[in-house]
Design a protein around this motif. Structure first.
Motif, mmCIF file in Angstrom:
data_model
loop_
_atom_site.group_PDB
_atom_site.id
_atom_site.type_symbol
_atom_site.label_atom_id
_atom_site.label_comp_id
_atom_site.label_asym_id
_atom_site.label_seq_id
_atom_site.Cartn_x
_atom_site.Cartn_y
_atom_site.Cartn_z
ATOM 1 N N TRP A 19 -50.362 -47.869 -2.538
ATOM 2 C CA TRP A 19 -49.696 -47.481 -1.463
ATOM 3 C C TRP A 19 -49.037 -48.459 -0.529
ATOM 4 N N ARG A 20 -48.958 -49.626 -1.315
ATOM 5 C CA ARG A 20 -48.512 -50.815 -0.454
ATOM 6 C C ARG A 20 -47.317 -51.385 -1.218
ATOM 7 N N LEU A 21 -46.427 -51.939 0.027
ATOM 8 C CA LEU A 21 -45.249 -52.448 -0.502
ATOM 9 C C LEU A 21 -45.622 -54.160 -0.419
ATOM 10 N N SER A 22 -45.891 -54.840 -1.552
ATOM 11 C CA SER A 22 -46.190 -56.127 -1.535
ATOM 12 C C SER A 22 -45.125 -56.957 -1.564
ATOM 13 N N PRO A 23 -45.699 -58.280 -1.186
ATOM 14 C CA PRO A 23 -44.415 -59.307 -1.242
ATOM 15 C C PRO A 23 -43.500 -59.427 -2.572
ATOM 16 N N ARG A 24 -44.147 -59.217 -3.690
ATOM 17 C CA ARG A 24 -43.653 -59.349 -4.846
ATOM 18 C C ARG A 24 -42.506 -58.018 -4.884
ATOM 19 N N GLN A 25 -42.791 -56.887 -4.693
ATOM 20 C CA GLN A 25 -41.872 -55.823 -4.309
ATOM 21 C C GLN A 25 -40.880 -56.026 -3.498
ATOM 22 N N LYS A 26 -41.104 -56.547 -2.127
ATOM 23 C CA LYS A 26 -40.277 -56.830 -1.373
ATOM 24 C C LYS A 26 -39.043 -57.936 -2.002
ATOM 25 N N ARG A 27 -39.799 -59.028 -2.489
ATOM 26 C CA ARG A 27 -38.806 -59.998 -3.127
ATOM 27 C C ARG A 27 -37.793 -59.265 -4.265
ATOM 28 N N ALA A 28 -38.328 -58.459 -4.980
ATOM 29 C CA ALA A 28 -37.378 -57.609 -5.807
ATOM 30 C C ALA A 28 -36.624 -56.623 -5.165
ATOM 31 N N PRO A 37 -44.108 -44.438 5.453
ATOM 32 C CA PRO A 37 -45.277 -44.069 6.282
ATOM 33 C C PRO A 37 -46.225 -43.033 5.885
ATOM 34 N N TYR A 38 -45.616 -42.054 4.966
ATOM 35 C CA TYR A 38 -46.469 -41.284 4.396
ATOM 36 C C TYR A 38 -47.589 -41.827 3.462
ATOM 37 N N ARG A 39 -47.227 -42.656 2.748
ATOM 38 C CA ARG A 39 -48.233 -43.401 1.730
ATOM 39 C C ARG A 39 -49.015 -44.192 2.518
ATOM 40 N N VAL A 40 -48.833 -44.915 3.570
ATOM 41 C CA VAL A 40 -49.468 -45.653 4.473
ATOM 42 C C VAL A 40 -50.628 -44.703 5.148
ATOM 43 N N TRP A 41 -49.976 -43.628 5.755
ATOM 44 C CA TRP A 41 -50.861 -42.763 6.380
ATOM 45 C C TRP A 41 -51.954 -42.158 5.618
ATOM 46 N N LEU A 42 -51.368 -41.456 4.242
ATOM 47 C CA LEU A 42 -52.523 -40.880 3.431
ATOM 48 C C LEU A 42 -53.531 -41.887 2.887
ATOM 49 N N LYS A 56 -58.449 -45.175 -5.077
ATOM 50 C CA LYS A 56 -57.288 -45.144 -5.678
ATOM 51 C C LYS A 56 -56.992 -43.930 -6.780
ATOM 52 N N GLY A 57 -57.909 -43.246 -7.320
ATOM 53 C CA GLY A 57 -57.905 -42.132 -8.017
ATOM 54 C C GLY A 57 -57.535 -40.897 -7.261
ATOM 55 N N TYR A 58 -58.085 -40.836 -5.955
ATOM 56 C CA TYR A 58 -57.696 -39.622 -5.190
ATOM 57 C C TYR A 58 -56.381 -39.633 -4.603
ATOM 58 N N TYR A 59 -55.980 -40.970 -4.311
ATOM 59 C CA TYR A 59 -54.633 -41.167 -3.818
ATOM 60 C C TYR A 59 -53.600 -40.721 -4.646
ATOM 61 N N GLU A 60 -53.858 -41.039 -5.943
ATOM 62 C CA GLU A 60 -52.819 -40.751 -6.949
ATOM 63 C C GLU A 60 -52.604 -39.201 -7.201
ATOM 64 N N LYS A 61 -53.896 -38.736 -7.335
ATOM 65 C CA LYS A 61 -53.901 -37.389 -7.573
ATOM 66 C C LYS A 61 -53.170 -36.452 -6.365
ATOM 67 N N PHE A 62 -53.563 -36.929 -5.082
ATOM 68 C CA PHE A 62 -52.465 -36.279 -3.868
ATOM 69 C C PHE A 62 -51.031 -36.518 -3.965
ATOM 70 N N LEU A 63 -50.831 -37.650 -4.186
ATOM 71 C CA LEU A 63 -49.632 -38.050 -4.347
ATOM 72 C C LEU A 63 -48.766 -37.291 -5.443
ATOM 73 N N THR A 64 -49.432 -37.053 -6.702
ATOM 74 C CA THR A 64 -48.912 -36.312 -7.704
ATOM 75 C C THR A 64 -48.951 -34.956 -7.355
ATOM 76 N N SER A 65 -49.717 -34.338 -6.887
ATOM 77 C CA SER A 65 -49.713 -32.988 -6.267
ATOM 78 C C SER A 65 -48.771 -32.457 -5.067
ATOM 79 N N TRP A 66 -48.808 -33.642 -4.110
ATOM 80 C CA TRP A 66 -47.973 -33.287 -2.866
ATOM 81 C C TRP A 66 -47.304 -34.738 -2.525
ATOM 82 N N PRO A 67 -46.046 -34.932 -3.208
ATOM 83 C CA PRO A 67 -45.317 -36.108 -2.944
ATOM 84 C C PRO A 67 -44.870 -36.649 -1.720
#
Length: 355
Positions: A19-28, A37-42, A56-67
């Motif tokens: 759910w995070r935008l990491s420094p590595r991703q920001k650099r890329a 914000p949806y991912r942060v809130w969830l 982690k597992g629940y988060y990925e399951k929710f995001l897959t079911s309800w993007p």
């Protein structure tokens, strides 16, 4: 200030979380400044009282079911509760669904970007509002969770016990929160508390802020933060009535929307008694002849222990009449995965060797 030493450390050592935008991703992707914000809130709702490893597992399951938040808002509450089952603190799931509807239907699918507006949403308290404002919108919000409290208590050597010292912790946390990169700073404090400034055996020798940490200098880091003695949890007791049919499965019902395990699926139970022995329920008793299983089912909630004696019976007729009397529905084992069965109810079913 803590941020001067901590942010460079975070840029090198930030945890990679879904759910995070990491420094590595920001650099890329320098054009992307903040996390969705949806991912942060969830994630923040799920992480309340729950570990990262579990979420982690629940988060990925929710995001897959309800993007998107709109997808979540359109879903039936029962499906959301079913997906949440096992994560605990089920009021979070009900508020999550309610909040998604508010954002999708009243706010045009757009999350508020200030703490004040976020606090008006269902299930969003001061910590969650600050976390979303800082991480998803870059607001200079003071984010204080358990990890941050531990870092602040040690950094300033705050020796008064929790929860009384919380207000003082908040003042120091506010003093340390930077105007720029507030979201990264909040996540850096969380990472520091989760990976180095841990409750036991903190890694002071590799800590990026060790030089000015007062608790490290005094040799009392591991003893902080102090906590007031916990009150002993009471024990509640109840009977569970497991009605079984060879043709129709187990008779289950939905708990009331409000209160503990609200809206979840349960094996029907009698009253949960805190003083004395459990009481048998006359309404259930008259439905059939019951057999008591050996042993008891034990479960612990946040504020009390729970002991359940399981009664079972098998029915072959009047199945619809009994279901109506109990206000329940029959379900086969194969259907359990799609039901919002909390952990304690799964324990009851396993105790009866019916799961």
């Amino acid at each position: 200030m803590i941020a001067e030493e901590l942010l460079p450390w975070y840029d090198r050592h930030a945890r990679e979380l879904p759910w995070r935008l990491s420094p590595r991703q920001k650099r890329a992707n320098p054009e992307i400044l903040f996390a969705d914000p949806y991912r942060v809130w969830l994630s923040e709702i799920m992480l309340q009282q729950t570990t990262v490893a579990t979420v982690k597992g629940y988060y990925e399951k929710f995001l897959t079911s309800w993007p998107t938040v709109q997808d979540l808002a359109k879903e039936e509450l029962d499906s959301v509760l079913s997906a949440w089952a096992g994560l605990g603190y089920y009021a979070r799931a009900r508020n999550l669904h309610k909040c998604a509807k508010v954002i999708a239907e009243e706010l045009g699918g757009v999350f508020p970007d200030t703490e004040e507006a976020l606090l008006k949403l269902p299930g969003v308290g001061p910590y969650t509002a600050a976390a979303i404002a800082a991480i998803a919108f870059g607001r200079s919000a003071v984010v204080v969770d358990g990890n941050v409290e531990r870092v602040i208590a040690r950094y300033y050597a705050l020796e008064d016990p929790l929860p009384g010292v919380k207000s003082e912790m908040k003042k120091f946390a506010q003093k340390e929160t930077p105007i720029d990169r507030a979201g990264d700073y909040a996540q850096a404090m969380m990472d520091l508390g989760a990976t180095i400034c841990t409750p036991r055996s903190p890694g002071c020798v590799i800590c990026p802020i060790q030089v000015v940490c007062l608790a490290r200098k005094s040799g009392i880091a591991e003893a902080l933060p102090k906590k007031a003695p916990k009150k002993e949890k009471p024990t509640r007791r109840a009977y569970a009535y497991l009605l079984l049919s060879e043709k129709r499965g187990a008779l289950l019902r939905r708990r009331p929307e409000k209160g503990l395990l609200g809206g979840m699926t349960e094996v029907p139970t009698g009253n949960w008694i805190e003083q004395g022995d459990a009481e048998r329920n006359p309404e259930f008793e008259q439905l059939a002849q019951w057999a008591k299983l050996d042993g008891i089912v034990k479960h612990t909630f946040t504020h009390f222990h729970f002991e359940i004696t399981v009664l079972t019976t098998k029915l072959s007729q009047d199945l619809d009449v009994v279901a109506e009397a109990v206000q329940g529905k029959w379900a086969h084992k194969s259907e359990f995965a799609g039901l919002a069965l909390p952990t304690v109810m799964k324990k009851i079913l396993r105790h009866a060797d019916y799961m």
